[in-house]
Scaffold this motif. Structure first.
Motif, short mmCIF file in Angstrom:
data_model
loop_
_atom_site.label_atom_id
_atom_site.label_comp_id
_atom_site.label_asym_id
_atom_site.label_seq_id
_atom_site.Cartn_x
_atom_site.Cartn_y
_atom_site.Cartn_z
N VAL A 4 9.23 42.88 -12.16
CA VAL A 4 8.46 43.38 -11.35
C VAL A 4 9.33 43.70 -10.02
N ASN A 5 9.17 44.92 -9.54
CA ASN A 5 10.05 45.06 -8.22
C ASN A 5 9.45 46.63 -7.97
N LYS A 6 9.64 47.12 -6.58
CA LYS A 6 9.34 48.50 -6.22
C LYS A 6 10.15 49.06 -6.80
N PHE A 7 11.29 49.10 -6.79
CA PHE A 7 12.49 49.95 -7.26
C PHE A 7 12.71 49.89 -8.91
N GLY A 8 12.66 50.74 -9.75
CA GLY A 8 12.99 50.66 -11.12
C GLY A 8 14.25 51.46 -11.67
N LEU A 40 1.54 45.45 1.17
CA LEU A 40 0.75 44.46 0.46
C LEU A 40 0.03 44.77 -0.66
N PHE A 41 -0.53 46.08 -0.29
CA PHE A 41 -1.42 46.69 -1.26
C PHE A 41 -0.63 47.01 -2.51
N ASP A 42 0.78 47.52 -2.39
CA ASP A 42 1.47 47.86 -3.48
C ASP A 42 1.66 46.59 -4.22
N GLY A 43 2.07 45.37 -3.56
CA GLY A 43 2.39 44.04 -4.20
C GLY A 43 1.23 43.60 -5.13
N PHE A 44 0.00 43.99 -4.55
CA PHE A 44 -1.05 43.32 -5.23
C PHE A 44 -1.27 44.30 -6.53
N MET A 90 10.75 40.12 -8.17
CA MET A 90 11.78 40.42 -7.02
C MET A 90 11.11 40.33 -5.75
N THR A 91 11.76 40.73 -4.63
CA THR A 91 11.07 40.57 -3.42
C THR A 91 11.06 41.87 -2.70
N ASP A 92 10.85 43.16 -3.34
CA ASP A 92 10.53 44.36 -2.68
C ASP A 92 9.42 44.77 -3.44
N PRO A 93 7.92 45.20 -2.94
CA PRO A 93 7.56 45.17 -1.71
C PRO A 93 7.60 43.80 -0.95
N PRO A 94 8.04 43.70 0.41
CA PRO A 94 7.77 42.40 0.93
C PRO A 94 6.35 41.80 0.54
N LEU A 95 6.36 40.32 0.28
CA LEU A 95 5.38 39.74 0.10
C LEU A 95 5.07 39.84 -1.45
N SER A 137 -1.99 32.05 -14.80
CA SER A 137 -1.38 32.52 -15.91
C SER A 137 -0.37 31.44 -16.40
N LYS A 138 -0.13 31.34 -17.60
CA LYS A 138 0.70 30.08 -18.13
C LYS A 138 2.27 30.71 -18.44
N ARG A 139 2.49 31.87 -18.03
CA ARG A 139 3.85 32.48 -18.34
C ARG A 139 4.70 32.01 -17.36
N ARG A 140 5.94 31.95 -17.53
CA ARG A 140 7.14 31.36 -16.60
C ARG A 140 7.39 32.17 -15.43
N LEU A 141 7.48 31.50 -14.30
CA LEU A 141 7.38 32.60 -13.14
C LEU A 141 9.20 32.16 -12.62
N PHE A 142 9.82 33.56 -12.54
CA PHE A 142 11.25 33.61 -12.20
C PHE A 142 11.38 34.36 -10.91
N TYR A 143 11.84 33.92 -9.88
CA TYR A 143 12.03 34.55 -8.51
C TYR A 143 13.50 34.86 -8.27
N TRP A 144 13.68 36.14 -8.31
CA TRP A 144 14.79 36.88 -7.83
C TRP A 144 15.02 37.19 -6.63
N THR A 145 15.48 36.54 -5.69
CA THR A 145 15.42 36.54 -4.02
C THR A 145 16.57 37.40 -3.50
N MET A 146 16.15 38.73 -3.62
CA MET A 146 17.17 39.71 -2.86
C MET A 146 16.89 39.56 -1.33
N ASP A 147 15.97 39.22 -1.12
CA ASP A 147 15.40 39.06 0.64
C ASP A 147 14.48 37.89 0.48
#
Length: 384
Positions: free
Chosen positions: A7-11, A81-85, A102-107, A119-129
């Motif tokens: 999940v990221n703004k840019f694909g 914020l709307f796009d992130g949701f 990932m970290t775009d869009p912000p938040l 959710s029971k899925r594993r959560l991986f956090y890729w911290t570009m910012d």
């Protein structure tokens, strides 16, 4: 077959560096028998280089429509914020074993933490910012603000199952925020694979006229010290130095206006890897308040392409921690005019070549670490 969602703004179709890095990992996981879905927006990054297609993996890409493309800071924040949701909501309707956020869009990560208990899925956090810290660094909000405190509490309330970080300094910062040791891999943004030795790649470079070639290619935004870049260019001697620049970002026009008539400067639409390899010294800058938030990808790519690096940052930055052997450092916040003058007065092709020779080893370490990190992410998903 295990399933993973990015999940990221840019694909994959975007020209953004975060989209390209995520696509590389998505391609790798897809090639290793994981079912990959990429959820992103129909968004192009504001830079001049061309988008690069992924190599033909057959995973699904779900692009959501972009609604706002203007420049109003307030409207951009509300839309982010709307796009992130929307991205979170789209991802949660699809079954998967792990989701890489990932970290775009912000938040964006805020929404996954806010509704994590559903959710029971594993959560991986890729911290570009890192957000909300980036808002503080950009002076948009203070740490004492009640909104900042709320966002901070949600985002750092529970550690992710894995962090993909840009460097060890950023990792230490995150562990202090989450107050836990976190499973992690380190993948600096901007790692590329170049062929040949650093000196071989430079033997037919732009300094055939005997001049030392500097270069700055990429973003000049809130995280970067535009004044350092301007003062450096103003002190270049057109008889000895030349500077190739390709600029975009919030401070780009300010820099362009300041250097437009400088005889040492050559403007290009964008810098390719070949261009970066042919430059003697690539320049990267990062303001101190941004050091734990991001790492300039241009510094990583420069080292991987065999160029020496002039870094304007502090000794605590990840870029200096990783690339000291191939770099010079002019620390943030000093007397730039004097320090740049002293640096240029002692600069020689011998000192440049000495640093270039060290970039092969530095780049090899980053490439090896990236390959190991990709394998670790794959193994962790397969073992869920």
């Amino acid at each position: 077959m295990k399933k993973v969602i990015f999940v990221n703004k840019f694909g994959p179709a975007s020209n953004a560096i975060t989209g390209r890095n995520a696509t590389e990992l998505a391609d790798f996981l897809s090639d290793n028998n994981l079912e990959v879905t990429f959820i992103c927006l129909q968004a192009d990054y504001k830079q001049a280089n061309k988008a690069q297609d992924h190599h033909g993996s057959t995973y699904k890409v779900r692009e959501l429509r972009s609604f706002y493309k203007g420049n109003s800071p307030l409207l951009r924040l509300i839309n982010s914020l709307f796009d992130g949701f929307r991205l979170w909501l789209t991802s949660v309707t699809r079954k998967c074993d792990a989701v890489i956020v990932m970290t775009d869009p912000p938040l964006l990560f805020f929404w996954f933490q806010l509704f994590r208990s559903f959710s029971k899925r594993r959560l991986f956090y890729w911290t570009m910012d890192l957000y909300p810290e980036a808002f503080v660094a950009a002076k948009l909000i203070s740490e004492s603000n009640i909104i900042y405190k709320f966002l901070h509490k949600i985002i750092y309330g529970k550690p992710p199952d894995l962090t993909i970080v840009l460097g060890n300094k950023q990792l230490s910062y995150l562990q202090s925020k989450f107050k836990h040791a976190i499973p992690n891999v380190v993948i600096p943004c901007g790692v590329v694979e170049a062929t040949g030795t650093a000196l071989d790649r430079n033997k037919n470079n732009n300094n055939i006229n005997g001049k030392i070639t500097f270069g700055y290619g990429g973003n000049v935004g809130e995280a970067h010290d535009a004044d350092f870049l301007i003062l450096l260019i103003q002190q270049l001697d057109p008889e000895k130095h030349e500077m190739i620049v390709s600029l975009y970002g919030s401070k780009a026009q300010y820099v362009k206006d300041s250097i437009m008539l400088n005889k040492s400067v050559m403007f290009k639409e964008y810098l390719s890897q070949v261009d970066i390899s042919s430059i003697d010294i690539n320049v990267a800058t990062l303001l101190p308040q941004w050091h734990h938030i991001c790492v300039p990808s241009k510094a990583v790519t420069a080292i991987c392409c065999g160029s020496a690096l002039l870094l304007n940052a502090t000794k605590d930055s990840d870029a200096w921690d990783m690339f000291e052997g191939g770099s010079w450092l002019i620390e943030s916040g000093g007397d730039y005019s004097t320090e740049i003058k002293d640096y240029l007065s002692t600069l020689s092709m011998e000192s440049i070549d000495s640093r270039k020779m060290k970039t092969n080893g530095l780049a090899a370490v980053q490439l090896n670490n990236k390959h190991e990190a990709f394998s670790s992410v794959k193994s962790m998903i397969q073992n869920i």
